[in-house]
Motif scaffolding. Structure first.
Motif, PDB file in Angstrom:
ATOM      1  N   TYR A   1       0.842  -1.196   0.000  1.00 36.84           N
ATOM      2  CA  TYR A   1       0.000   0.000   0.000  1.00 36.84           C
ATOM      3  C   TYR A   1       0.878   1.248   0.000  1.00 36.84           C
ATOM      4  O   TYR A   1       1.978   1.239   0.544  1.00 36.84           O
TER       5      TYR A   1
ATOM      6  N   SER B   1      -8.346   5.049  -2.334  1.00 39.43           N
ATOM      7  CA  SER B   1      -8.341   4.639  -0.923  1.00 39.43           C
ATOM      8  C   SER B   1      -7.692   3.274  -0.759  1.00 39.43           C
ATOM      9  O   SER B   1      -6.875   3.062   0.132  1.00 39.43           O
TER      10      SER B   1
ATOM     11  N   SER C   1      -3.997   3.093  -1.000  1.00 33.85           N
ATOM     12  CA  SER C   1      -3.334   3.573   0.217  1.00 33.85           C
ATOM     13  C   SER C   1      -3.525   2.632   1.406  1.00 33.85           C
ATOM     14  O   SER C   1      -2.999   2.890   2.482  1.00 33.85           O
TER      15      SER C   1
ATOM     16  N   TYR D   1      -6.585   1.786   2.768  1.00 35.17           N
ATOM     17  CA  TYR D   1      -7.820   2.055   3.508  1.00 35.17           C
ATOM     18  C   TYR D   1      -8.772   0.865   3.414  1.00 35.17           C
ATOM     19  O   TYR D   1      -8.978   0.305   2.348  1.00 35.17           O
ATOM     20  N   GLY D   2      -9.318   0.438   4.548  1.00 32.00           N
ATOM     21  CA  GLY D   2     -10.291  -0.655   4.540  1.00 32.00           C
ATOM     22  C   GLY D   2      -9.685  -2.041   4.449  1.00 32.00           C
ATOM     23  O   GLY D   2     -10.401  -3.033   4.342  1.00 32.00           O
TER      24      GLY D   2
ATOM     25  N   LEU E   1     -15.179   1.449   7.601  1.00 28.93           N
ATOM     26  CA  LEU E   1     -13.889   0.812   7.308  1.00 28.93           C
ATOM     27  C   LEU E   1     -12.753   1.403   8.142  1.00 28.93           C
ATOM     28  O   LEU E   1     -11.850   0.687   8.567  1.00 28.93           O
ATOM     29  N   ILE E   2     -12.821   2.722   8.386  1.00 29.99           N
ATOM     30  CA  ILE E   2     -11.784   3.361   9.218  1.00 29.99           C
ATOM     31  C   ILE E   2     -11.787   2.748  10.612  1.00 29.99           C
ATOM     32  O   ILE E   2     -10.743   2.445  11.183  1.00 29.99           O
TER      33      ILE E   2
ATOM     34  N   ASP F   1     -10.125  -0.606  10.519  1.00 25.82           N
ATOM     35  CA  ASP F   1      -8.667  -0.461  10.368  1.00 25.82           C
ATOM     36  C   ASP F   1      -8.018  -0.062  11.685  1.00 25.82           C
ATOM     37  O   ASP F   1      -6.958  -0.554  12.053  1.00 25.82           O
ATOM     38  N   LYS F   2      -8.682   0.861  12.414  1.00 25.78           N
ATOM     39  CA  LYS F   2      -8.112   1.398  13.652  1.00 25.78           C
ATOM     40  C   LYS F   2      -8.244   0.449  14.830  1.00 25.78           C
ATOM     41  O   LYS F   2      -7.323   0.279  15.613  1.00 25.78           O
TER      42      LYS F   2
END
Length: 360
Positions: free
Chosen positions: A12, A50, A53, A55-56, A266-267, A270-271
């Motif tokens: 990514y 996204s 990078s 994301y998700g 999704l954030i 991820d977090k």
């Protein structure tokens, strides 16, 4: 054949992670309902930026391998691209609706290998016959944004051709891919449409049928919108601070609905990891829904949903001239990184399309 040309990423990051290869593994039909499509054209969506990078990745990897069956715990090399217009090459044993040679379009869900490739595999229920009046390049611009808008307006928002007539609809972020589609969709169903975009997109909005066009840069947007009659439905493609005031623009206690496509789902995963992320997300949407319900309006989240049957309905609207593709620029397959940079620059008027088949 065992390999094919494809644009992939091996990690990514920013645009330099995109890599062209002639040795991507050729897709195989694993399930009897799958088809292999020869990609003629694809298009880029913000989700491709996204995903490039990372994301998700947590949620998507869980969906790719829910039981952790793979010995190698990696999604790479990963092919991006969600939209495809092309020709069916091969069908699984239970596919009766399509045959090799059929011209089709589809939006491939983000947990599957994407369409920036010579061939792609899809489930039969994600695929639909391409609108006859469009070229592959034009058709490739519509499936992902069309299904995202369809999910928000119809499946989550409850609007359809029989109940939309005369309703006042506000679309925030109207000049992007989903916005240009949503304006045309609710207009085709007879709504009164107010589109919010920047000034240079106002001509396009009028052409697509918007009744009122508001330039968000020409003064305080909230104040401008408050001077208008209240709305029955709001589609928010922008998110952020708009959520704080947009719901006050709805008619209270009339079934009016606000639908946002900007969600922390999704954030959060991820977090916080899968379990805690889902829990946090549930708490957030639950509390917001209740809070607004007490104020007399509906608050909803919407997501892209792959669906061949919805694409069938969209194809009918396209072939009857009610929805047209809005294309900003077409790139040859050799210039996929340039197309990503174009999308990253923002402020496109419509879609960035990749012509996969031409040998430029």
């Amino acid at each position: 054949r065992s390999v094919m040309p494809s644009w992939v990423i091996d990690r990514y990051g920013r645009n330099d992670v995109l890599r062209f290869t002639r040795d991507m593994v050729f897709p195989i039909i694993h399930f009897p309902n799958e088809v292999i499509i020869k990609v003629h054209a694809a298009s880029l969506n913000p989700i491709d930026l996204s995903m490039r990078s990372g994301y998700g990745a947590t949620a998507l990897n869980m969906k790719r391998d829910p039981l952790k069956l793979k010995s190698v715990d990696t999604e790479f090399p990963l092919t991006l691209g969600r939209d495809v217009s092309g020709i069916i090459m091969e069908c699984g044993l239970s596919v009766s609706y399509f045959k090799p040679g059929d011209e089709v379009w589809a939006a491939i869900p983000p947990w599957k290998q994407g369409t920036l490739s010579e061939f792609v595999v899809a489930s039969g229920n994600e695929v639909s016959f391409k609108p006859k009046c469009l070229s592959h390049t034009e058709a490739a611009s519509l499936p992902y944004v069309g299904l995202t808008a369809w999910s928000a307006v119809n499946q989550v928002g409850g609007l359809n051709r029989s109940n939309c007539s005369g309703k006042r609809v506000l679309i925030l972020g109207a000049s992007g891919g989903v916005g240009t589609f949503a304006v045309q969709l609710v207009k085709a169903w007879g709504a009164h449409v107010t589109a919010v975009c920047s000034h240079d997109a106002s001509t396009l909005m009028k052409k697509l049928g918007a009744d009122d066009v508001i330039d968000y840069r020409s003064g305080n947007l909230e104040e401008q919108l408050k001077t208008l009659p209240l709305f029955d439905f709001i589609l928010d493609n922008v998110g952020g601070s708009t959520e704080k005031w947009a719901l006050d623009l709805l008619k209270k206690w009339s079934g009016a609905t606000y639908v946002t496509l900007v969600t922390p789902f999704l954030i959060n995963m991820d977090k916080l990891g899968v379990a805690d992320g889902m829990l946090q997300t549930g708490v957030t949407v639950g509390s917001k829904t209740l809070k607004h319900l007490f104020k007399g309006v509906h608050y909803r989240w919407a997501f892209f949903m792959p669906s061949g049957t919805s694409l069938d309905e969209i194809a009918e609207l396209v072939d009857s001239g009610k929805i047209q593709p809005v294309i900003d620029q077409v790139f040859p397959f050799s210039e996929v990184p340039k197309a990503f940079l174009k999308l990253e620059g923002g402020h496109a008027r419509g879609k960035t399309v990749i012509d996969v088949i031409s040998k430029k």
